[in-house]
Design a protein around this motif. Structure first.
Motif, mmCIF file in Angstrom:
data_model
loop_
_atom_site.group_PDB
_atom_site.id
_atom_site.type_symbol
_atom_site.label_atom_id
_atom_site.label_comp_id
_atom_site.label_asym_id
_atom_site.label_seq_id
_atom_site.Cartn_x
_atom_site.Cartn_y
_atom_site.Cartn_z
ATOM 1 N N PHE A 1 43.494 102.556 29.450
ATOM 2 C CA PHE A 1 42.064 102.642 29.703
ATOM 3 C C PHE A 1 41.323 101.563 28.929
ATOM 4 N N THR A 2 40.482 100.834 29.631
ATOM 5 C CA THR A 2 39.658 99.794 29.030
ATOM 6 C C THR A 2 38.207 100.088 29.365
ATOM 7 N N ASP A 3 37.336 100.213 28.353
ATOM 8 C CA ASP A 3 35.928 100.446 28.651
ATOM 9 C C ASP A 3 35.034 99.337 28.116
ATOM 10 N N SER A 4 35.639 98.228 27.669
ATOM 11 C CA SER A 4 34.855 97.053 27.298
ATOM 12 C C SER A 4 35.694 95.803 27.522
ATOM 13 N N LEU A 5 35.026 94.727 27.882
ATOM 14 C CA LEU A 5 35.737 93.492 28.220
ATOM 15 C C LEU A 5 34.792 92.316 28.033
ATOM 16 N N ARG A 6 35.314 91.230 27.454
ATOM 17 C CA ARG A 6 34.525 90.000 27.299
ATOM 18 C C ARG A 6 34.997 88.987 28.341
ATOM 19 N N ILE A 7 34.042 88.346 28.994
ATOM 20 C CA ILE A 7 34.367 87.354 30.017
ATOM 21 C C ILE A 7 33.528 86.099 29.805
ATOM 22 N N PHE A 8 33.987 84.990 30.381
ATOM 23 C CA PHE A 8 33.238 83.733 30.355
ATOM 24 C C PHE A 8 32.794 83.411 31.779
ATOM 25 N N VAL A 9 31.512 83.101 31.940
ATOM 26 C CA VAL A 9 30.986 82.761 33.264
ATOM 27 C C VAL A 9 30.289 81.406 33.193
ATOM 28 N N VAL B 1 26.594 82.606 39.529
ATOM 29 C CA VAL B 1 27.572 83.661 39.282
ATOM 30 C C VAL B 1 26.831 85.000 39.227
ATOM 31 N N TYR B 2 27.342 85.963 39.989
ATOM 32 C CA TYR B 2 26.741 87.298 40.046
ATOM 33 C C TYR B 2 27.782 88.343 39.680
ATOM 34 N N LEU B 3 27.305 89.487 39.210
ATOM 35 C CA LEU B 3 28.141 90.678 39.039
ATOM 36 C C LEU B 3 27.681 91.722 40.043
ATOM 37 N N LYS B 4 28.639 92.365 40.700
ATOM 38 C CA LYS B 4 28.307 93.395 41.682
ATOM 39 C C LYS B 4 29.217 94.603 41.475
ATOM 40 N N LEU C 1 22.390 88.497 38.611
ATOM 41 C CA LEU C 1 22.598 87.073 38.352
ATOM 42 C C LEU C 1 22.875 86.880 36.867
ATOM 43 N N VAL C 2 24.031 86.307 36.523
ATOM 44 C CA VAL C 2 24.389 86.139 35.112
ATOM 45 C C VAL C 2 24.523 84.679 34.695
ATOM 46 N N ALA C 3 24.671 83.760 35.643
ATOM 47 C CA ALA C 3 24.761 82.334 35.305
ATOM 48 C C ALA C 3 24.246 81.514 36.487
ATOM 49 N N LYS C 4 23.187 80.753 36.267
ATOM 50 C CA LYS C 4 22.601 79.949 37.336
ATOM 51 C C LYS C 4 23.338 78.618 37.464
ATOM 52 N N GLY C 5 23.441 78.163 38.699
ATOM 53 C CA GLY C 5 24.026 76.851 38.937
ATOM 54 C C GLY C 5 23.073 75.736 38.527
ATOM 55 N N GLY C 6 23.632 74.572 38.263
ATOM 56 C CA GLY C 6 22.823 73.428 37.852
ATOM 57 C C GLY C 6 22.084 72.801 39.033
ATOM 58 N N GLN C 7 20.978 72.156 38.742
ATOM 59 C CA GLN C 7 20.195 71.480 39.783
ATOM 60 C C GLN C 7 20.928 70.230 40.268
ATOM 61 N N ASN D 1 15.598 64.228 37.650
ATOM 62 C CA ASN D 1 16.660 64.250 36.637
ATOM 63 C C ASN D 1 17.507 62.975 36.688
ATOM 64 N N ASN D 2 16.842 61.903 37.170
ATOM 65 C CA ASN D 2 17.501 60.598 37.225
ATOM 66 C C ASN D 2 18.715 60.608 38.139
ATOM 67 N N TRP D 3 18.690 61.475 39.151
ATOM 68 C CA TRP D 3 19.706 61.550 40.194
ATOM 69 C C TRP D 3 21.064 62.055 39.701
ATOM 70 N N ASN D 4 21.064 62.619 38.496
ATOM 71 C CA ASN D 4 22.310 63.152 37.932
ATOM 72 C C ASN D 4 22.338 64.678 38.069
ATOM 73 N N GLY D 5 23.376 65.194 38.690
ATOM 74 C CA GLY D 5 23.505 66.648 38.800
ATOM 75 C C GLY D 5 23.593 67.298 37.427
ATOM 76 N N GLN D 6 22.931 68.433 37.270
ATOM 77 C CA GLN D 6 22.895 69.137 35.989
ATOM 78 C C GLN D 6 24.010 70.181 35.890
ATOM 79 N N LYS D 7 24.430 70.440 34.674
ATOM 80 C CA LYS D 7 25.473 71.448 34.464
ATOM 81 C C LYS D 7 24.905 72.848 34.655
ATOM 82 N N GLY D 8 25.755 73.766 35.102
ATOM 83 C CA GLY D 8 25.338 75.159 35.256
ATOM 84 C C GLY D 8 25.326 75.881 33.922
ATOM 85 N N GLN D 9 24.695 77.052 33.899
ATOM 86 C CA GLN D 9 24.665 77.862 32.684
ATOM 87 C C GLN D 9 26.067 78.363 32.341
ATOM 88 N N LYS D 10 26.342 78.414 31.059
ATOM 89 C CA LYS D 10 27.625 78.939 30.564
ATOM 90 C C LYS D 10 27.328 80.065 29.595
#
Length: 371
Positions: free
Chosen positions: A28-36, A58-61, A130-136, A142-151
């Motif tokens: 049984f596991t009732d807690s967990l750490r994840i990276f998004v 990234v979403y949690l459902k 919603l837990v992590a937004k994608g980059g623009q 932004n000088n035409w450079n894609g931005q990194k997403g949230q971590k």
């Protein structure tokens, strides 16, 4: 005799009980750490003013058919990243958006950030967090450079969803009671910590009303300090609508190195553990079942517990054992889960208490927001 030193022997007591169950606690596991991580934005095309696609989110459902244990097995790295947005190209100036990543999680999960901020509480299968937004994507701002997403590093904490939570020290008879009032068949044995993971059963009433009941791992003194199963138990209690205290009429002792607590002291200690963990838990509706009245001389003990609780009598109770607020039980019922004595009265009381509380809350809501 006055007994003191409420927490002085907790470590030894917990060790004695836990040694017997340590090999059975892996399921049984009732807690967990994840990276998004949200997806990075695609690169723009400055010569033609092309705009890169945004990175996916990234979403949690919630899912009713998933456990944290299964999630960990299915995704052993516990890392989840949404798709990168497409770059702008000469023949496709607008890059397409990266695909989102939807992570299935158990229903009833609380989501916390690394600094313990609550992001969301997923209690309905239609929820989507919603837990992590994608980059623009790359563009003129932004000088035409894609931005990194949230971590983010997230902690997922499961809190069992049930109408009723069984509260009691080990061997109080909670598992036996659950087996008698529902169709669940929990493990039952004559040693502490038989219940290693929450068991949820359902009471079926003749008019088709159903009430879910969770048998949770047994508390021990010091649970609010996270001794024994501590927070693993108390976390699940928060979700329930009603607390059903189950106390052994003959008293409780975790091990030979522990203090003996009679039935009344046991009630007070359970009261205090909840209070010290989160005081608002004492505001929940509560019913007390004094179990094992099939044993000799227990009827007298039951009557004493009932009388002292109704009077709020703390005579000869050490200060460190006394809760600041005595929980108010809507009913105090004597039962023998083993022999089915008092079970009908108990399940009727559970229903009436829950229904009365729901009606009271609805009346308060109407009064506060009259149409």
């Amino acid at each position: 005799m006055v007994r003191t030193g409420l927490f002085s022997n907790l470590a030894a007591s917990a060790t004695d009980g836990l040694k017997k169950s340590i090999k059975r606690r892996i399921n049984f596991t009732d807690s967990l750490r994840i990276f998004v991580s949200g997806g990075s934005g695609g690169q723009g095309y400055p010569v033609y003013g092309g705009i890169g696609g945004d990175g996916g989110n990234v979403y949690l459902k919630p899912s009713e058919k998933l456990s944290l244990q299964r999630l960990r097995q299915k995704f052993p790295t516990k890392r989840f990243k949404a798709e990168t947005g497409r770059n702008s190209r000469r023949n496709s100036l607008r890059g397409s958006t990266g695909n989102d990543y939807v992570i299935p999680v158990p229903n009833g999960v609380c989501v916390y950030t690394n600094d313990n901020t609550l992001l969301g509480d997923l209690v309905n299968v239609e929820d989507k967090l919603l837990v992590a937004k994608g980059g623009q994507g790359g563009c003129n701002t932004n000088n035409w450079n894609g931005q990194k997403g949230q971590k983010k590093v997230l902690s997922l904490e499961l809190k069992i969803l049930a109408d009723v939570g069984l509260v009691g020290f080990p061997n109080a008879g909670k598992s036996t009671l659950l087996s008698k009032i529902s169709r669940t068949k929990p493990e039952i044995a004559e040693y502490p910590f038989t219940t290693i993971k929450p068991q949820v059963g359902t009471i079926f009433y003749p008019d088709l009303r159903q009430i879910t009941v969770a048998d949770l791992p047994g508390l021990i003194e010091g649970a609010h300090y996270n001794v024994g199963m501590g927070h693993k138990f108390l976390r699940h209690v928060e979700r329930t609508h009603l607390l059903l205290f189950v106390v052994d009429a003959t008293g409780f002792r975790l091990s030979q190195r522990s203090f003996f607590r009679n039935a009344y002291e046991t009630v007070l200690l359970l009261n205090k553990e909840l209070e010290l963990y989160k005081e608002h838990l004492l505001d929940k509706p509560a019913v007390l079942a004094i179990n094992k009245l099939d044993l000799p001389d227990t009827q007298t003990e039951f009557e004493e517990v009932k009388s002292r609780l109704q009077q709020g009598d703390l005579t000869d109770i050490p200060t460190e054992m006394q809760p600041k607020t005595l929980i108010k039980f809507s009913d105090i019922i004597g039962i023998s889960a083993k022999n089915n004595d008092g079970i009908t009265e108990l399940v009727d009381s559970v229903r009436h208490t829950i229904d009365d509380n729901l009606q009271e809350r609805e009346n308060e809501r109407i009064s506060a927001n009259p149409t």
